[in-house]
Scaffold this motif. Structure first.
Motif, PDB file in Angstrom:
ATOM      1  N   HIS A  34      33.243  37.602  46.216  1.00 16.88           N
ATOM      2  CA  HIS A  34      33.171  36.712  44.750  1.00 16.88           C
ATOM      3  C   HIS A  34      34.234  36.950  44.295  1.00 16.88           C
ATOM      4  O   HIS A  34      34.816  36.076  43.893  1.00 16.88           O
ATOM      5  CB  HIS A  34      31.826  37.052  44.149  1.00 16.88           C
ATOM      6  N   ALA A  35      34.607  38.115  44.335  1.00 14.26           N
ATOM      7  CA  ALA A  35      36.126  38.793  43.785  1.00 14.26           C
ATOM      8  C   ALA A  35      37.352  37.926  44.525  1.00 14.26           C
ATOM      9  O   ALA A  35      38.392  37.152  43.931  1.00 14.26           O
ATOM     10  CB  ALA A  35      36.876  39.698  43.116  1.00 14.26           C
ATOM     11  N   LEU A  36      37.198  37.890  44.903  1.00  8.43           N
ATOM     12  CA  LEU A  36      38.259  37.731  46.879  1.00  8.43           C
ATOM     13  C   LEU A  36      37.921  36.102  46.685  1.00  8.43           C
ATOM     14  O   LEU A  36      39.375  35.263  46.003  1.00  8.43           O
ATOM     15  CB  LEU A  36      38.023  37.912  48.398  1.00  8.43           C
ATOM     16  N   HIS A  37      36.922  35.048  46.117  1.00 10.93           N
ATOM     17  CA  HIS A  37      37.082  33.702  46.179  1.00 10.93           C
ATOM     18  C   HIS A  37      37.344  33.422  45.049  1.00 10.93           C
ATOM     19  O   HIS A  37      38.389  31.996  45.008  1.00 10.93           O
ATOM     20  CB  HIS A  37      35.859  33.148  45.944  1.00 10.93           C
ATOM     21  N   ALA A  38      37.201  34.302  43.852  1.00 13.70           N
ATOM     22  CA  ALA A  38      37.917  33.654  42.013  1.00 13.70           C
ATOM     23  C   ALA A  38      39.682  33.852  42.622  1.00 13.70           C
ATOM     24  O   ALA A  38      40.287  33.364  42.014  1.00 13.70           O
ATOM     25  CB  ALA A  38      37.109  35.162  41.793  1.00 13.70           C
ATOM     26  N   ALA A  39      40.462  34.425  43.242  1.00 13.94           N
ATOM     27  CA  ALA A  39      41.228  34.499  43.464  1.00 13.94           C
ATOM     28  C   ALA A  39      41.905  34.175  44.525  1.00 13.94           C
ATOM     29  O   ALA A  39      43.278  33.696  44.894  1.00 13.94           O
ATOM     30  CB  ALA A  39      41.557  36.313  44.392  1.00 13.94           C
ATOM     31  N   ARG A  40      41.569  33.223  44.930  1.00 14.39           N
ATOM     32  CA  ARG A  40      41.508  31.658  46.036  1.00 14.39           C
ATOM     33  C   ARG A  40      43.448  30.859  45.466  1.00 14.39           C
ATOM     34  O   ARG A  40      43.667  30.919  44.407  1.00 14.39           O
ATOM     35  CB  ARG A  40      40.900  31.091  46.685  1.00 14.39           C
ATOM     36  N   MET A 117      32.617  41.511  38.316  1.00 16.23           N
ATOM     37  CA  MET A 117      32.196  40.049  37.420  1.00 16.23           C
ATOM     38  C   MET A 117      31.860  39.237  38.014  1.00 16.23           C
ATOM     39  O   MET A 117      33.276  37.905  38.750  1.00 16.23           O
ATOM     40  CB  MET A 117      33.238  39.341  36.321  1.00 16.23           C
ATOM     41  N   PRO A 118      30.839  38.428  39.025  1.00 17.57           N
ATOM     42  CA  PRO A 118      30.625  37.488  39.929  1.00 17.57           C
ATOM     43  C   PRO A 118      31.229  36.136  39.337  1.00 17.57           C
ATOM     44  O   PRO A 118      30.891  34.893  40.915  1.00 17.57           O
ATOM     45  CB  PRO A 118      28.672  37.209  40.213  1.00 17.57           C
ATOM     46  N   ALA A 195      30.455  30.886  28.874  1.00 15.86           N
ATOM     47  CA  ALA A 195      29.930  31.643  29.494  1.00 15.86           C
ATOM     48  C   ALA A 195      29.084  32.168  30.922  1.00 15.86           C
ATOM     49  O   ALA A 195      29.096  31.399  31.355  1.00 15.86           O
ATOM     50  CB  ALA A 195      28.052  30.984  28.670  1.00 15.86           C
ATOM     51  N   GLY A 196      29.464  33.563  30.859  1.00 21.59           N
ATOM     52  CA  GLY A 196      28.823  33.680  31.925  1.00 21.59           C
ATOM     53  C   GLY A 196      30.037  34.383  32.832  1.00 21.59           C
ATOM     54  O   GLY A 196      30.097  35.196  33.882  1.00 21.59           O
ATOM     55  N   SER A 197      31.217  34.083  32.370  1.00 20.48           N
ATOM     56  CA  SER A 197      32.322  34.019  33.042  1.00 20.48           C
ATOM     57  C   SER A 197      32.705  35.730  33.263  1.00 20.48           C
ATOM     58  O   SER A 197      33.337  36.092  34.472  1.00 20.48           O
ATOM     59  CB  SER A 197      33.498  33.363  32.481  1.00 20.48           C
TER      60      SER A 197
END
Length: 314
Positions: A34-40, A117-118, A195-197
């Motif tokens: 999920h972290a890698l996806h956030a860093a796309r 942090m998903p 919220a939730g980020s």
């Protein structure tokens, strides 16, 4: 905006019983995925932490997964480790920057993400938007809806980060230093995120609140109880009932030895350290606690120096 990404995936995870946070599952993928996806969109990504599944021992890994509902994960992921191991997030950021430089990966901006942090991806776009609208800023960090700043969901000028790492290295260093201290002199924007980020996973209660798969909790608790019981059994058998053993510290030293030397060095290191502590206590050099702490600290130091000397095989 052109950027590289540094994903922090280390830490002891003591409140999770030592279960590595990057391996926890959420919505079908690990938190690391999920972290890698956030860093796309990053030109290059470095994961700072222990070896991850798929690593080939050569400083990079291939990590597969669907990263939630959409987006592709990078195929080539650089790997790095902070020195000393478990030196904290500021030291981990410095290790990530160094790995990117070593591999010839240069970019004007660096996205910094904690891997636990998903929902971090909800805030990344807002960071870039804030920076685009404020040309003089040296970075942007997420602020939760209740006003808490989260520097591990932030985008920063690479040059500014490298400058501050250099300043810290010439001074007291970054070991056990805070990220806020590293960023203190930067002109950083505070960016409110959805919220939730910034919700992260420090405990099993946090995992449950986020809906993260925590089936291992019972096994971990059982393991902790078993280790404590086994420790008591050994101490009784050796007539050492009054000795206090910090199980987590012993395991941490074993982990350093395994990482810095070779994996079988872990039990050998803890045995010799324990033997040395016993000898010191036996001749009255120090108390039980002082003898054990000194022996473990020396073992940790020697393992690190062994790794830095280049004589290790892993």
């Amino acid at each position: 905006m052109e950027f590289n990404a540094v994903i922090l995936a280390g830490g002891r995870a003591t409140r999770l019983g030592g279960v590595p946070k990057p391996t926890l599952k959420y919505d079908g993928d690990t938190l690391l995925q999920h972290a890698l996806h956030a860093a796309r969109g990053a030109s290059a990504v470095v994961v700072v932490g222990p070896d991850v599944p798929g690593s080939g021992g050569g400083g990079e890994a291939v990590i597969s997964g669907r990263a939630g509902a959409g987006g592709q994960l990078p195929g080539r992921i650089l790997l790095a480790r902070e020195e000393p191991v478990f030196a904290g997030p500021a030291a981990a950021i410095a290790a990530g920057l160094a790995a990117l430089t070593k591999n010839g990966e240069s970019s004007p901006w660096t996205l910094v993400l904690a891997c636990d942090m998903p929902h971090a991806s909800r805030g990344v776009g807002l960071l870039w938007a804030a920076l685009e609208s404020s040309p003089g800023a040296e970075g942007a960090m997420a602020v939760s809806v209740d006003g808490r700043k989260q520097p591990l969901l932030g985008a920063y000028s690479t040059a500014a980060l490298e400058r501050e790492v250099g300043v810290a290295s010439e001074g007291s260093g970054l070991t056990n230093s805070s990220v806020f201290r590293l960023l203190a002199r930067l002109n950083v924007l505070d960016v409110e995120v959805p919220a939730g980020s910034t919700d992260d996973v420090d405990t099993w209660e946090d995992a449950a609140a986020l809906g993260i798969d925590y089936e291992l909790e019972a096994d971990v608790k059982s393991q902790e109880e078993t280790l404590e019981e086994w420790c008591r059994t050994l101490l009784q058998a050796f007539e050492l009932e009054g000795v206090e053993v910090d199980i987590n510290e012993v395991l941490a030293v074993a982990g350093v030895a395994a990482h810095s030397v070779v994996r079988p060095a872990a039990p050998l290191t803890t045995f010799i350290a324990g033997y040395a502590a016993g000898m010191a206590r036996g001749i009255g050099q120090a108390s039980d606690d002082a003898s054990m702490n000194a022996a473990l600290e020396l073992a940790r130091k020697i393992a690190k120096e062994y790794s830095e000397s280049g004589t290790g095989t892993e």
